[in-house]
Design a protein around this motif. Structure first.
Motif, PDB file in Angstrom:
ATOM      1  N   LEU A  59       0.802  -1.220   0.000  1.00 46.99           N
ATOM      2  CA  LEU A  59       0.000   0.000   0.000  1.00 46.99           C
ATOM      3  C   LEU A  59       0.835   1.270   0.000  1.00 46.99           C
ATOM      4  O   LEU A  59       0.452   2.268  -0.623  1.00 46.99           O
ATOM      5  N   VAL A  96      -4.544  -1.325  -4.276  1.00 49.02           N
ATOM      6  CA  VAL A  96      -5.518  -0.998  -3.227  1.00 49.02           C
ATOM      7  C   VAL A  96      -6.687  -1.979  -3.233  1.00 49.02           C
ATOM      8  O   VAL A  96      -7.163  -2.402  -2.170  1.00 49.02           O
ATOM      9  N   GLY A 100      -5.545  -3.354  -0.049  1.00 48.90           N
ATOM     10  CA  GLY A 100      -6.300  -2.439   0.805  1.00 48.90           C
ATOM     11  C   GLY A 100      -7.583  -3.052   1.328  1.00 48.90           C
ATOM     12  O   GLY A 100      -7.906  -2.950   2.511  1.00 48.90           O
TER      13      GLY A 100
END
Length: 378
Positions: A59, A96, A100
């Motif tokens: 990330l 992401v 994420g």
């Protein structure tokens, strides 16, 4: 959410770049789809890397790449620069949507997996909607219309960095096996979960991608308005509908959510066809709302199925697989729609696209109907 703001922030600004640089609708959709190329390349490695190295090592570089893409957008003076910026954006978003979203599940804990899927999915769609809204409003009200929103985005990414660094997640105890760069997949026996999610998420994503890529052209070419704020607001309400409907259906069975998503996409494409043939702003907005709702339910249903059955050690890769299955057809369809519109006109191109997408959504609904009962948790 900060990274997904960037994913669509350029949408209302393409008309300005078209005017200043000069390129066709087909080239516009190539610029748009270069994001999908970057994202797909990222998904080949980011999910596996996240499951093996941890969420933060994936990330943090994603945030840096997103900031670099923002800087290139702010200074873009050629189609090449726009393609590079979109490519870097896709790489960041690919990291992401795999690492994420898995990180949200890790932080939520094993007892709140359905809530984690809801919050991760809503963060994605709210960011995707805020980007064009900010770009549209700021470009109409402040100087340097193709610069300001990206300076704001760099500030948002700077705020997100300490959040990522302080997340209470740890490096995995084992590193896993197999190649680091590979087509992402789910564990053996979980293919049905992935198939059901893709069956609805892919046509839903394609419908919202079409509105993002050619929505401003529809507003200006057919409906007589070039207001960037209007284009950004339409994209925002589309993704607001996507987020809102996920909260509304959170207590339903996943199979029911996916079937409702398929139905919403078919309805949205029917209304889109009516909008372009009647030059109706109201119908175009309704079509965007239905498309957003369809994508939201497909995305939430797909993520919920993965969260409910995939172990944490493979979850980021499974998320990557879902997004590869969704974004590849969405990018191909968006590019095809752009060039088709150049060849036969925006009205006929949009009509053909809508009919194709409705057929895909119906097929996805049939897949859910016929196979949904056999998938645990659906």
């Amino acid at each position: 959410m900060a990274v997904f703001v960037l994913s669509n922030a350029a949408t209302p600004l393409y008309g300005l770049w078209q005017r200043d640089i000069g390129f066709s609708k087909g080239t516009l959709t190539v610029v748009f789809a270069s994001y999908v190329v970057g994202m797909t390349a990222s998904l080949l490695v980011s999910g596996v890397a996240s499951d093996r190295l941890g969420r933060k090592p994936v990330l943090v570089p994603a945030l840096v790449l997103a900031a670099l893409a923002s800087a290139i957008f702010a200074t873009a003076a050629s189609v090449t620069a726009l393609i590079v910026a979109r490519l870097l954006t896709g790489i960041a978003v690919g990291a992401v949507v795999s690492a994420g979203m898995a990180a949200v599940t890790d932080v939520a804990g094993p007892g709140r997996k359905r809530l984690a899927a809801l919050l991760a999915s809503c963060a994605m769609v709210l960011g995707a909607g805020l980007g064009p809204l900010l770009a549209g409003v700021l470009s109409e009200t402040l100087p340097a219309p193709t610069v300001t929103v990206f300076l704001v985005e760099i500030a948002l990414l700077a705020l997100a960095l300490p959040v990522v660094l302080r997340m209470p997640v740890h490096r995995p105890a084992t590193t896993g096996r197999g190649a680091w760069i590979r087509v992402p997949k789910v564990p053996r026996g979980d293919g049905g979960r992935l198939l059901l999610g893709i069956a609805v998420f892919a046509p839903g994503l394609a419908s919202t991608s079409f509105v993002l890529a050619l929505g401003p052209s529809l507003l200006s070419g057919l409906l007589g308005t070039a207001d960037r704020g209007a284009a950004g607001a339409m994209a925002f309400v589309m993704f607001l509908a996507s987020a809102g409907v996920q909260f509304a259906v959170t207590r339903l069975r996943i199979r029911t959510i996916l079937l409702a998503g398929s139905t919403s996409i078919v309805a949205g494409m029917s209304v889109l066809t009516a909008a372009v043939h009647t030059s109706s702003v109201a119908l175009l907005v309704v079509a965007a709302l239905l498309a957003g709702a369809g994508q939201g339910m497909g995305q939430f249903g797909g993520l919920s199925l993965l969260n409910s059955g995939i172990p944490a050690s493979r979850l980021a890769e499974a998320n990557a697989a879902l997004n590869v299955g969704g974004y590849l057809p969405a990018g191909a369809l968006a590019v095809s729609a752009g060039y088709l519109s150049d060849a036969i006109g925006l009205t006929d191109g949009a009509t053909t696209f809508a009919a194709t997408l409705a057929g895909l959504a119906i097929t996805g609904g049939l897949v859910v109907l016929t196979r949904g009962r056999r998938v645990p948790g659906a």
